[in-house]
Write a protein that holds these residues in place. Structure first.
Motif, PDB file in Angstrom:
ATOM      1  N   VAL A  11       0.891  -1.302   0.094  1.00  0.00           N
ATOM      2  CA  VAL A  11      -0.010   0.177   0.075  1.00  0.00           C
ATOM      3  C   VAL A  11       0.965   1.349   0.098  1.00  0.00           C
ATOM      4  O   VAL A  11       0.597   2.352  -0.705  1.00  0.00           O
ATOM      5  CB  VAL A  11      -1.014   0.002   1.329  1.00  0.00           C
ATOM      6  N   LEU A  12       1.696   1.231   0.697  1.00  0.00           N
ATOM      7  CA  LEU A  12       2.739   2.399   0.927  1.00  0.00           C
ATOM      8  C   LEU A  12       3.603   2.709  -0.514  1.00  0.00           C
ATOM      9  O   LEU A  12       3.783   3.903  -0.908  1.00  0.00           O
ATOM     10  CB  LEU A  12       3.920   2.290   2.317  1.00  0.00           C
ATOM     11  N   GLY A  13       3.911   1.438  -1.159  1.00  0.00           N
ATOM     12  CA  GLY A  13       4.456   1.527  -2.431  1.00  0.00           C
ATOM     13  C   GLY A  13       3.749   2.180  -3.426  1.00  0.00           C
ATOM     14  O   GLY A  13       3.878   3.038  -4.303  1.00  0.00           O
ATOM     15  N   PHE A  14       2.218   1.682  -3.369  1.00  0.00           N
ATOM     16  CA  PHE A  14       1.343   1.962  -4.488  1.00  0.00           C
ATOM     17  C   PHE A  14       0.910   3.637  -4.165  1.00  0.00           C
ATOM     18  O   PHE A  14       0.909   4.538  -4.998  1.00  0.00           O
ATOM     19  CB  PHE A  14      -0.066   1.274  -4.305  1.00  0.00           C
ATOM     20  N   LEU A  15       0.995   4.244  -2.761  1.00  0.00           N
ATOM     21  CA  LEU A  15       0.764   5.557  -2.582  1.00  0.00           C
ATOM     22  C   LEU A  15       2.038   6.414  -2.971  1.00  0.00           C
ATOM     23  O   LEU A  15       1.800   7.436  -3.475  1.00  0.00           O
ATOM     24  CB  LEU A  15       0.393   5.814  -0.944  1.00  0.00           C
ATOM     25  N   LEU A  19       1.783   9.238  -5.695  1.00  0.00           N
ATOM     26  CA  LEU A  19       2.468  10.924  -5.391  1.00  0.00           C
ATOM     27  C   LEU A  19       3.408  11.228  -6.495  1.00  0.00           C
ATOM     28  O   LEU A  19       3.034  12.425  -6.888  1.00  0.00           O
ATOM     29  CB  LEU A  19       3.070  10.768  -4.163  1.00  0.00           C
ATOM     30  N   LEU A  20       4.061  10.034  -7.008  1.00  0.00           N
ATOM     31  CA  LEU A  20       4.839  10.517  -8.362  1.00  0.00           C
ATOM     32  C   LEU A  20       4.084  10.854  -9.527  1.00  0.00           C
ATOM     33  O   LEU A  20       4.543  11.947 -10.186  1.00  0.00           O
ATOM     34  CB  LEU A  20       5.678   9.264  -8.703  1.00  0.00           C
ATOM     35  N   ALA A  81      13.256   2.224 -14.776  1.00  0.00           N
ATOM     36  CA  ALA A  81      14.748   2.622 -14.597  1.00  0.00           C
ATOM     37  C   ALA A  81      15.563   2.737 -15.720  1.00  0.00           C
ATOM     38  O   ALA A  81      16.121   3.730 -16.024  1.00  0.00           O
ATOM     39  CB  ALA A  81      15.224   1.877 -13.498  1.00  0.00           C
ATOM     40  N   SER A  82      15.349   1.698 -16.592  1.00  0.00           N
ATOM     41  CA  SER A  82      16.242   1.708 -17.961  1.00  0.00           C
ATOM     42  C   SER A  82      15.730   2.844 -18.900  1.00  0.00           C
ATOM     43  O   SER A  82      16.322   3.427 -19.330  1.00  0.00           O
ATOM     44  CB  SER A  82      16.043   0.503 -18.488  1.00  0.00           C
ATOM     45  N   VAL A  83      14.504   3.038 -18.935  1.00  0.00           N
ATOM     46  CA  VAL A  83      13.751   4.195 -19.586  1.00  0.00           C
ATOM     47  C   VAL A  83      14.000   5.438 -18.991  1.00  0.00           C
ATOM     48  O   VAL A  83      14.627   6.429 -19.753  1.00  0.00           O
ATOM     49  CB  VAL A  83      12.048   4.215 -19.489  1.00  0.00           C
ATOM     50  N   SER A  84      14.337   5.857 -17.669  1.00  0.00           N
ATOM     51  CA  SER A  84      14.842   6.985 -16.942  1.00  0.00           C
ATOM     52  C   SER A  84      16.610   7.269 -17.076  1.00  0.00           C
ATOM     53  O   SER A  84      16.742   8.351 -17.542  1.00  0.00           O
ATOM     54  CB  SER A  84      14.812   6.807 -15.437  1.00  0.00           C
ATOM     55  N   ALA A  85      16.903   5.826 -17.360  1.00  0.00           N
ATOM     56  CA  ALA A  85      18.492   5.777 -17.610  1.00  0.00           C
ATOM     57  C   ALA A  85      18.912   6.510 -18.982  1.00  0.00           C
ATOM     58  O   ALA A  85      19.754   7.264 -19.331  1.00  0.00           O
ATOM     59  CB  ALA A  85      19.303   4.544 -17.366  1.00  0.00           C
ATOM     60  N   ARG A  86      18.002   5.957 -19.948  1.00  0.00           N
ATOM     61  CA  ARG A  86      18.207   6.504 -21.365  1.00  0.00           C
ATOM     62  C   ARG A  86      17.956   7.891 -21.337  1.00  0.00           C
ATOM     63  O   ARG A  86      18.567   8.629 -22.251  1.00  0.00           O
ATOM     64  CB  ARG A  86      17.181   5.678 -22.304  1.00  0.00           C
ATOM     65  N   HIS A  87      16.949   8.417 -20.583  1.00  0.00           N
ATOM     66  CA  HIS A  87      16.577   9.720 -20.797  1.00  0.00           C
ATOM     67  C   HIS A  87      17.905  10.651 -20.355  1.00  0.00           C
ATOM     68  O   HIS A  87      18.134  11.544 -20.650  1.00  0.00           O
ATOM     69  CB  HIS A  87      15.177  10.102 -19.923  1.00  0.00           C
ATOM     70  N   ILE A 146      16.105   7.519  -9.640  1.00  0.00           N
ATOM     71  CA  ILE A 146      16.480   7.348  -8.493  1.00  0.00           C
ATOM     72  C   ILE A 146      15.265   6.485  -7.643  1.00  0.00           C
ATOM     73  O   ILE A 146      15.045   5.788  -6.786  1.00  0.00           O
ATOM     74  CB  ILE A 146      16.837   8.377  -7.552  1.00  0.00           C
ATOM     75  N   CYS A 147      13.902   7.147  -7.876  1.00  0.00           N
ATOM     76  CA  CYS A 147      12.845   6.810  -7.413  1.00  0.00           C
ATOM     77  C   CYS A 147      12.373   5.395  -7.946  1.00  0.00           C
ATOM     78  O   CYS A 147      12.090   4.505  -7.078  1.00  0.00           O
ATOM     79  CB  CYS A 147      11.679   7.407  -7.616  1.00  0.00           C
ATOM     80  N   PHE A 148      12.700   5.002  -9.252  1.00  0.00           N
ATOM     81  CA  PHE A 148      12.677   3.661  -9.812  1.00  0.00           C
ATOM     82  C   PHE A 148      13.434   2.697  -9.093  1.00  0.00           C
ATOM     83  O   PHE A 148      13.082   1.429  -8.515  1.00  0.00           O
ATOM     84  CB  PHE A 148      12.806   3.469 -11.041  1.00  0.00           C
ATOM     85  N   LEU A 149      14.631   3.068  -8.830  1.00  0.00           N
ATOM     86  CA  LEU A 149      15.674   2.226  -8.201  1.00  0.00           C
ATOM     87  C   LEU A 149      15.221   1.871  -6.757  1.00  0.00           C
ATOM     88  O   LEU A 149      15.282   0.913  -6.282  1.00  0.00           O
ATOM     89  CB  LEU A 149      17.095   2.763  -8.151  1.00  0.00           C
ATOM     90  N   GLY A 150      14.742   2.837  -5.937  1.00  0.00           N
ATOM     91  CA  GLY A 150      14.080   2.870  -4.624  1.00  0.00           C
ATOM     92  C   GLY A 150      13.125   1.848  -4.686  1.00  0.00           C
ATOM     93  O   GLY A 150      12.944   0.693  -3.708  1.00  0.00           O
ATOM     94  N   LEU A 151      12.068   1.926  -5.479  1.00  0.00           N
ATOM     95  CA  LEU A 151      10.726   1.319  -5.693  1.00  0.00           C
ATOM     96  C   LEU A 151      11.257  -0.389  -6.042  1.00  0.00           C
ATOM     97  O   LEU A 151      10.412  -1.115  -5.395  1.00  0.00           O
ATOM     98  CB  LEU A 151       9.933   1.821  -6.576  1.00  0.00           C
ATOM     99  N   GLY A 152      12.198  -0.386  -6.950  1.00  0.00           N
ATOM    100  CA  GLY A 152      12.561  -1.798  -7.104  1.00  0.00           C
ATOM    101  C   GLY A 152      13.231  -2.550  -5.947  1.00  0.00           C
ATOM    102  O   GLY A 152      12.835  -3.786  -5.630  1.00  0.00           O
ATOM    103  N   ALA A 153      14.037  -1.774  -4.968  1.00  0.00           N
ATOM    104  CA  ALA A 153      14.612  -2.499  -4.104  1.00  0.00           C
ATOM    105  C   ALA A 153      13.340  -2.611  -3.025  1.00  0.00           C
ATOM    106  O   ALA A 153      13.418  -3.773  -2.079  1.00  0.00           O
ATOM    107  CB  ALA A 153      15.618  -1.436  -3.315  1.00  0.00           C
ATOM    108  N   PHE A 154      12.503  -1.874  -2.590  1.00  0.00           N
ATOM    109  CA  PHE A 154      11.570  -1.710  -2.101  1.00  0.00           C
ATOM    110  C   PHE A 154      10.618  -3.035  -2.028  1.00  0.00           C
ATOM    111  O   PHE A 154      10.234  -3.719  -1.229  1.00  0.00           O
ATOM    112  CB  PHE A 154      10.922  -0.586  -1.924  1.00  0.00           C
TER     113      PHE A 154
END
Length: 164
Positions: A11-15, A19-20, A81-87, A146-154
């Protein structure tokens, strides 16, 4: 200190994903920052991660299901994260190496074959190389990375949360 249940974590991950997405809409409609094709692709990937987290929270699976959702959420986050890294990479190219700017996404959706539009959304155009906003020296795509990497780890941490 007790670790929250996997359901609460999902639920926290979804929220956080919600927010993003809300922040992206705020920057677009209140800040006047028009999203480029890669920005739209990142939003879609944030939505995909959010839907995985929401499904996991609503499903409230057992240990095997929690592990499956943890892996799926991590895979979706790494895709984003791969899309963000390309960006971020496009933003750091020398000006002479930046791809040409293309037409707007709405024009491409109306007039180009879907395959060409999807290719532009994932590879980016010259519009994607422009830095419109920074915070603490990092561009918006860098923060999304950074958010994607954090979400992936979470999400992956829920694998071990399934054992409780």
């Amino acid at each position: 200190m007790t670790i929250p249940s996997a359901r609460i974590c999902f639920v926290l991950g979804f929220l956080f994903c919600a927010l993003l997405l809300a922040m992206a809409l705020y920057f677009q409609f209140s800040g006047g920052l028009e999203p480029c094709p890669l920005c739209i692709s990142q939003r879609i990937m944030v939505l995909a991660v959010a839907l995985v987290f929401l499904a996991a929270a609503l499903h409230h699976p057992g240990a095997a299901g929690i592990r499956a959702y943890a892996v799926l959420g991590t895979v979706m986050a790494l895709g984003g994260a791969s899309v963000s890294a390309r960006h971020v990479w496009l933003m750091h190219l020398p000006p002479e190496e930046v791809p040409e700017c293309g037409p707007g996404l709405s024009y491409m959706l109306r007039n180009f074959p879907l395959g060409d539009t999807l290719k532009a959304m994932l590879s980016g155009t010259g519009d994607c190389a422009k830095v419109d906003w920074t915070f603490l020296g990092l561009s918006m795509p860098a923060w999304v990375l950074i958010c994607f990497l954090g979400l992936g780890a979470f999400s992956l941490l829920q694998w071990w949360n399934a054992e409780r």
